[in-house]
Structures are given as C-alpha cells and as structure tokens.
Write a protein that holds these residues in place. Structure first.
Motif, mmCIF file in Angstrom:
data_model
loop_
_atom_site.group_PDB
_atom_site.id
_atom_site.type_symbol
_atom_site.label_atom_id
_atom_site.label_comp_id
_atom_site.label_asym_id
_atom_site.label_seq_id
_atom_site.Cartn_x
_atom_site.Cartn_y
_atom_site.Cartn_z
ATOM 1 N N LYS A 121 2.171 -61.493 53.224
ATOM 2 C CA LYS A 121 3.449 -62.203 52.710
ATOM 3 C C LYS A 121 4.411 -60.991 52.699
ATOM 4 O O LYS A 121 5.660 -61.275 52.719
ATOM 5 N N HIS A 122 4.065 -59.847 52.009
ATOM 6 C CA HIS A 122 4.955 -58.972 52.139
ATOM 7 C C HIS A 122 4.682 -57.742 53.016
ATOM 8 O O HIS A 122 3.917 -57.031 52.944
ATOM 9 N N ASN A 123 5.980 -57.809 53.978
ATOM 10 C CA ASN A 123 5.679 -56.958 55.186
ATOM 11 C C ASN A 123 6.984 -55.977 55.196
ATOM 12 O O ASN A 123 7.913 -56.671 55.641
ATOM 13 N N ALA A 179 17.163 -47.326 52.881
ATOM 14 C CA ALA A 179 16.860 -46.025 52.035
ATOM 15 C C ALA A 179 15.729 -46.293 50.845
ATOM 16 O O ALA A 179 15.032 -45.460 50.379
ATOM 17 N N ARG A 180 15.125 -47.548 50.944
ATOM 18 C CA ARG A 180 14.418 -48.109 49.857
ATOM 19 C C ARG A 180 12.798 -48.528 50.178
ATOM 20 O O ARG A 180 12.143 -48.561 49.130
ATOM 21 N N HIS A 181 12.695 -48.666 51.497
ATOM 22 C CA HIS A 181 11.360 -49.203 51.713
ATOM 23 C C HIS A 181 10.350 -48.445 52.410
ATOM 24 O O HIS A 181 10.935 -47.627 53.367
ATOM 25 N N HIS A 182 9.316 -48.603 51.933
ATOM 26 C CA HIS A 182 8.101 -47.888 52.598
ATOM 27 C C HIS A 182 7.015 -48.845 52.924
ATOM 28 O O HIS A 182 7.173 -49.817 52.628
ATOM 29 N N THR A 183 6.082 -48.387 53.893
ATOM 30 C CA THR A 183 5.144 -49.242 53.932
ATOM 31 C C THR A 183 3.922 -48.940 52.822
ATOM 32 O O THR A 183 3.718 -49.668 52.179
ATOM 33 N N PHE A 195 11.588 -65.602 42.284
ATOM 34 C CA PHE A 195 10.510 -66.453 41.903
ATOM 35 C C PHE A 195 9.530 -65.562 42.829
ATOM 36 O O PHE A 195 9.104 -65.761 43.917
ATOM 37 N N TRP A 196 8.689 -64.774 41.841
ATOM 38 C CA TRP A 196 7.720 -64.067 42.483
ATOM 39 C C TRP A 196 6.411 -64.546 42.810
ATOM 40 O O TRP A 196 5.656 -65.130 42.102
ATOM 41 N N GLN A 197 5.815 -64.457 44.062
ATOM 42 C CA GLN A 197 4.460 -64.794 44.210
ATOM 43 C C GLN A 197 3.893 -63.389 45.033
ATOM 44 O O GLN A 197 4.320 -62.972 45.929
ATOM 45 N N THR A 210 12.525 -61.312 36.597
ATOM 46 C CA THR A 210 14.081 -60.708 36.285
ATOM 47 C C THR A 210 13.925 -59.235 36.813
ATOM 48 O O THR A 210 12.862 -58.626 36.586
ATOM 49 N N GLU A 211 14.925 -58.909 37.571
ATOM 50 C CA GLU A 211 15.004 -57.479 38.364
ATOM 51 C C GLU A 211 16.006 -56.886 37.943
ATOM 52 O O GLU A 211 17.339 -57.117 37.428
ATOM 53 N N ILE A 212 15.919 -55.473 37.755
ATOM 54 C CA ILE A 212 16.645 -54.466 37.216
ATOM 55 C C ILE A 212 17.088 -53.610 38.595
ATOM 56 O O ILE A 212 16.411 -53.119 39.053
ATOM 57 N N GLU A 263 17.057 -52.269 43.811
ATOM 58 C CA GLU A 263 16.299 -53.003 42.818
ATOM 59 C C GLU A 263 15.173 -51.734 42.379
ATOM 60 O O GLU A 263 14.811 -51.265 43.272
ATOM 61 N N ILE A 264 15.029 -51.536 41.263
ATOM 62 C CA ILE A 264 14.011 -50.647 40.775
ATOM 63 C C ILE A 264 12.986 -51.198 40.110
ATOM 64 O O ILE A 264 11.458 -50.722 40.068
ATOM 65 N N TRP A 265 13.136 -52.215 39.382
ATOM 66 C CA TRP A 265 12.018 -52.858 38.356
ATOM 67 C C TRP A 265 11.867 -54.383 38.580
ATOM 68 O O TRP A 265 13.131 -54.847 38.414
ATOM 69 N N ASN A 266 10.858 -54.896 38.690
ATOM 70 C CA ASN A 266 10.835 -56.369 38.716
ATOM 71 C C ASN A 266 9.822 -56.832 37.810
ATOM 72 O O ASN A 266 8.655 -56.475 37.499
ATOM 73 N N LEU A 267 10.465 -57.506 36.493
ATOM 74 C CA LEU A 267 9.417 -58.253 35.534
ATOM 75 C C LEU A 267 9.206 -59.525 35.958
ATOM 76 O O LEU A 267 10.040 -60.293 35.895
ATOM 77 N N THR A 321 4.767 -56.388 35.643
ATOM 78 C CA THR A 321 5.996 -55.865 35.999
ATOM 79 C C THR A 321 5.643 -55.049 37.350
ATOM 80 O O THR A 321 4.330 -54.297 37.229
ATOM 81 N N GLY A 322 6.511 -54.462 38.188
ATOM 82 C CA GLY A 322 6.255 -53.564 39.061
ATOM 83 C C GLY A 322 7.558 -52.641 39.273
ATOM 84 O O GLY A 322 8.705 -53.232 39.353
ATOM 85 N N MET A 323 7.534 -51.153 39.132
ATOM 86 C CA MET A 323 8.426 -50.490 39.355
ATOM 87 C C MET A 323 8.120 -49.540 40.633
ATOM 88 O O MET A 323 7.128 -48.789 40.230
ATOM 89 N N GLY A 324 9.156 -49.406 41.475
ATOM 90 C CA GLY A 324 8.716 -48.571 42.732
ATOM 91 C C GLY A 324 8.957 -46.903 42.206
ATOM 92 O O GLY A 324 10.126 -46.656 41.680
ATOM 93 N N LEU A 325 7.812 -46.291 42.109
ATOM 94 C CA LEU A 325 8.064 -44.819 41.794
ATOM 95 C C LEU A 325 9.031 -44.050 42.604
ATOM 96 O O LEU A 325 9.623 -43.224 41.937
ATOM 97 N N GLU A 326 9.057 -44.159 43.840
ATOM 98 C CA GLU A 326 10.022 -43.530 44.764
ATOM 99 C C GLU A 326 11.407 -43.876 44.516
ATOM 100 O O GLU A 326 12.170 -43.051 44.589
ATOM 101 N N ARG A 327 11.427 -45.107 44.155
ATOM 102 C CA ARG A 327 13.131 -45.499 43.951
ATOM 103 C C ARG A 327 13.200 -44.937 42.472
ATOM 104 O O ARG A 327 14.404 -44.605 42.397
ATOM 105 N N LEU A 328 12.513 -44.977 41.618
ATOM 106 C CA LEU A 328 12.973 -44.460 40.386
ATOM 107 C C LEU A 328 13.152 -42.762 40.370
ATOM 108 O O LEU A 328 13.979 -42.471 39.801
ATOM 109 N N SER A 343 18.457 -41.774 48.913
ATOM 110 C CA SER A 343 17.574 -42.260 49.411
ATOM 111 C C SER A 343 15.935 -41.838 48.819
ATOM 112 O O SER A 343 15.700 -40.813 48.494
ATOM 113 N N ASN A 344 15.090 -42.852 48.862
ATOM 114 C CA ASN A 344 13.846 -42.342 48.587
ATOM 115 C C ASN A 344 13.298 -41.078 49.175
ATOM 116 O O ASN A 344 12.294 -40.251 48.822
ATOM 117 N N TYR A 345 13.554 -41.125 50.498
ATOM 118 C CA TYR A 345 13.441 -39.788 51.381
ATOM 119 C C TYR A 345 13.822 -38.727 50.933
ATOM 120 O O TYR A 345 13.261 -37.609 51.518
#
Ligand code: ATP
Ligand code: MG
Ligand code: MG
Ligand code: MG
Length: 469
Positions: A72-74, A83-87, A166-168, A179-181, A206-210, A233-240, A249-251
């Motif tokens: 589902k998440h690819n 600038a923000r997506h990794h595998t 709506f997160w799944q 709710t996303e920050i 987007e850095i954090w999703n609650l 909740t989930g927050m991408g370490l690299e984005r923060l 960029s995360n890179y």
C-alpha cells in the motif's frame, strides 16, 4: 543538531511523559500476512490496537526502521525525484493504547517541536480530517495555530501524492482520521500548501502525522470501532533532521552526506547533488537493512523487491560510469553512520557485503548487454518501449520491469505493460507445456499478494529459480 541527537531527544521527551521506550521491530512483519514490509511504527502494535494483545504499559515511543517499496505504501518511484521520500527511513513514533487521545497527542507534538526543538511556530501548518472539528478546535483555540494555517483534508481520490487525512496501514486493519504537521521551507522552493493544487511540490513538507486510531477495516471495506480509541504517531527522522539542520532536502542531512561522499568517490562523480548518488545512498540503506532482517535477493516476494532495489542502484552506478562492482562497498560507510543505533547492522556487515557482492557480480554479467539492447530499442521507439523488448530485457538480461520503466521514464518514454504481460504469459504457457519449472510471482502486480513470511533460504535462493538471471 545531529541525526543521532534528534533520535535521543525525541525518546527522552516521551520518556519524560511516561512512555515506555521499545526497540524497533524488523522490516519483515513478525506474523502479518497482510503486509509486505514494516511501513510505519504502528505495525508491531497492530494487535494491541485490535485488542487481541495486551501490553504492560499504555504509552510507548520508539524509532522504527521502515520500508516503503511495495504494498500500500510504495515510494520507490519518488526516490530521486522529491526531497523528502526514501525507500528506507526511520520513523519516530509515540503511542497511546486507550490512554490519552487527541488533546494530549497534539499538545505533546507541539511542545516537542516548538518548545524542545524550537521550530518557528509561523512556519508550521497543520491539516485535519475534513469533518474533525474537535481536532480543528484543539489546534486553533488551545494551541493557537491561526485558522488560515489549518487545512481541512478529505480522503485521497487516488492521486499519487495527494494528501489524505484518513490513515491506513494496509487495505484492512486499524485506521482512523489523522492530523498532519507541515514545515514551510520557504518561498524559494516550488510547491503550495497542503490541499492546494500544487501541494505535490517540496516547499511545504509533512513532518509528523498524528493518527487517531478508531476503526478496524474489514476486507469488504466496512469500518468497526476499535475496543478503545488509540493514538499512533509517526515523524520522519530524516525530514525533521533536514529542518533542524537548515537544509531543504533529506539528502543534505549529516547522515546522507557521508554516504553520498563515499558514493561519489566510488563512482568518480564530482557533483554531490547528482540524483544517482542520492538514489544509491537511499538504496544501500534499504538493501542492507533488508538483508540484516533476513531477506535475500530472489525471484519472488520480498526477495524480489530487494533484487529490484539492488539492480536499480547498480544501474545508477552504471550511469555514472562504473564498470565493476562498487555497491557492496557502501556497507562500511553505512555501518559507520548507523551501526551504533543499529548494532545488528554492524554485527552482520560481512554477511551483508557478501550477499550484495554476489548479486552485484551476477547482474554485472548482463547489465552492459541489457543497456545496449535498451539503447537500440529506445532509438527506434516512438514514445513507448514495446512489451516484447521489455520482456527480453527481463528474461535474458535480468531487468525487472520497474527498472526498464524507470530508465524509460528518464528518457521521456513509457513501456507497453500490456505487451510485457502478454509476453510473460506466453512464456509461462510454454514452460508449463514443456514441463519446466514455472517461475512464479515475477509480476510487480503480484508482489503485494506474495505475502508469505520470507523463509531464510540462504544462497540457494540466488540460483534456484526460473530463467531470470
Ligand atoms: P507524504 O505525504 O510526504 O508522502 P505520508 O503522509 O505518506 O508522507 P505517513 O504515512 O503519514 O507519510 O508517515 C508518517 C511520517 O513518516 C510522515 O509524516 C513523514 O515524516 C515520514 N515519511 C513518510 N514516508 C516517507 C518516506 N518515503 N521517506 C521518508 N520519510 C517518510
Ligand atoms: Mg506518502
Ligand atoms: Mg501525507
Ligand atoms: Mg501522512
């Protein structure tokens, strides 16, 4: 602030708020047949949300290794383009199992971001689920975010990056409104705020999703309430890290810069912003951690996802002019960068290097001829690579179809997927009639249904199957 300090600051904060710190689980979900890979922090807690597993604590936090390269998440096709997506990435998360709900989840997130990490409040935007007035009011009246920086968002209508509140985790299982920050990286970067037509840009990241986990989705799509409302909740370490290190960029964060420098040395590349270096740096993380977690390159299921990622990385090396093996040499700098946070990576360094080197030498035998064939076909193609040629690249030269599609995309071409599938079916018919071993599960569309837990097959898996090299 260095990435390593961000990890520990996050965990210290939630520890001080009564959360139990738990270790990251494997990228291979323990016993979840609905999921190819661990794609978020909540995966190891799925049964706790559903009520079938009880823990001795009601608040938890962790740093979870995640992979979004199948199911589902690819995000595989976004790597190198945004600038923000990794595998592979690390997700900072905190959870309430029937304990606190919206108000505290929002208050914790805001305090950590603006009080501890000191992010400027006026650069933060938030989204809420379109009907969630409660979340809107908490943000607006209690936290003080002005209404013009709170956006109401509905369900994703299928657009690749369109926001979806709506997160799944997957097509079935725990889910709920979220709710996303977002952080505004500034007007010099293209892109509009969430919910606007050009939200796919990288200005507002987007850095954090609650997530307010409230429902369990059944296979027929119906929602039933969970035993107790939970927070995930989930927050991408690299984005923060990008925000805290004042890069876009995360890179460009510390962790990636080291990997990119080594990749540049190994490929004799001058330009450190080269897209191929970023892809290679991304892919070495995904591949190494998959191998650490017991996946090996193979022709089906999880092993085939790994093979596809490795071969994509090797093709990028090829584009940079490499004519020999190089990719396995990235394991050492990765261990230097991440071995402290993940001791299992350091322990298995030699094993990971061997597995990658084996696959690298194997594909190295056909990559050059395959690229020659691709170039010849592309020179004659009018917009689209014929399915029969894509199949030949796949069958004779070991080019997974998504690799061929990726090369085609770079040159402004598409691939005739129907023609490819037809050629594949014809070959399977032939091998069935001839009584040969049938190579199963090779189609990308089938990957998501190849969900049996991956058995540890050792190196046999590298040689035992089908005609694909
Ligand atoms: P996006 O809309 O940017 O694709 P998302 O909404 O799909 O992100 P979530 O499923 O909400 O992401 O995951 C929680 C957090 O994990 C995100 O807020 C983001 O910080 C981070 N994240 C998600 N996908 C990736 C990725 N591919 N690479 C790096 N970080 C990611
Ligand atoms: Mg996404
Ligand atoms: Mg999003
Ligand atoms: Mg999100």
């Amino acid at each position: 602030m260095k990435t390593a300090d961000i990890r520990s600051t996050f965990l210290d904060y939630f520890r001080s708020k009564g959360h139990t710190i738990v270790p990251s689980s494997s990228l291979v979900p323990a016993s979840d047949p609905t999921l190819l890979f661990t794609n978020s922090g909540m995966v190891q807690f799925k049964n706790v949300f559903l009520g079938s597993e009880k823990l001795s604590y009601v608040r938890a936090a962790d740093v979870q290794r995640c992979l979004r390269a199948g199911g589902k998440h690819n995000d595989l096709d976004s790597v190198g383009y945004t600038a923000r997506h990794h595998t592979f990435f690390e997700m900072l998360g905190n959870w309430s199992f029937g304990d606190y709900f919206k108000r505290d989840a929002i208050a914790f997130a805001w305090e950590l971001l603006t009080g501890v990490f000191k992010l400027p409040k006026d650069k933060l935007w938030v989204t809420v689920y379109h009907t969630d007035d409660e979340a809107f009011d908490i943000w607006n009246k209690e936290v003080g975010v002005p209404a013009e920086r709170i956006v109401r968002i509905g369900d994703n209508k299928g657009a690749p990056y369109a926001s979806d509140n709506f997160w799944q985790m997957a097509d079935t299982g725990p889910c709920g409104p979220c709710t996303e920050i977002f952080f505004d990286h500034g007007e010099e970067i293209a892109g509009g705020p969430p919910g606007s037509p050009d939200e796919d840009g990288d200005r507002y990241i987007e850095i954090w999703n609650l997530v307010f986990m409230q429902f369990d989705r059944a296979p027929d799509g119906t929602l039933s309430p969970l035993p107790a409302p939970c927070v995930d909740t989930g927050m991408g370490l690299e984005r923060l890290a990008a925000v805290l290190q004042h890069v876009h960029s995360n890179y460009e964060i510390d962790l990636f810069q080291h990997l990119i420098k080594v990749a540049a040395e190994l490929t004799s590349t001058q330009d450190l912003a080269n897209k191929s270096l970023r892809v290679i740096a991304d892919h070495i993380r995904a591949c190494s951690f998959l191998i650490v977690d017991g996946v090996l390159p193979s022709n089906e299921g999880r092993g085939y996802v790994l093979r596809r990622i490795i071969r994509r990385a090797l093709r990028h090396g090829w584009m940079l002019g490499v004519r020999g093996d190089f990719f396995w040499k990235m394991v050492k700098p990765l261990v230097e960068e991440m071995g402290e946070a993940y001791p299992e990576l350091a322990q298995k360094q030699a094993f990971v290097e061997d597995a990658l080197r084996t696959e690298e030498r194997r594909f190295g035998e056909t990559l050059e001829n395959g690229m020659r064939l691709f170039d010849a076909v592309a020179a004659n193609a009018s917009g689209s690579i014929p399915g029969a040629d894509a199949f030949r690249l796949y069958d004779t030269y070991g080019f997974p179809i998504d690799l061929t599609a990726d090369i085609a995309r770079e040159r402004g071409l598409t691939v005739d997927m129907d023609g490819f599938e037809q050629a594949m079916e014809e070959q399977q018919d032939r091998s069935r009639k001839g009584g040969k071993f049938e190579a199963k599960g090779l189609m990308p569309a089938e990957l998501a249904s190849q969900l049996q837990p991956t058995a540890f097959l050792g190196y046999e898996a590298l040689t035992s199957q089908g005609s694909t090299v």
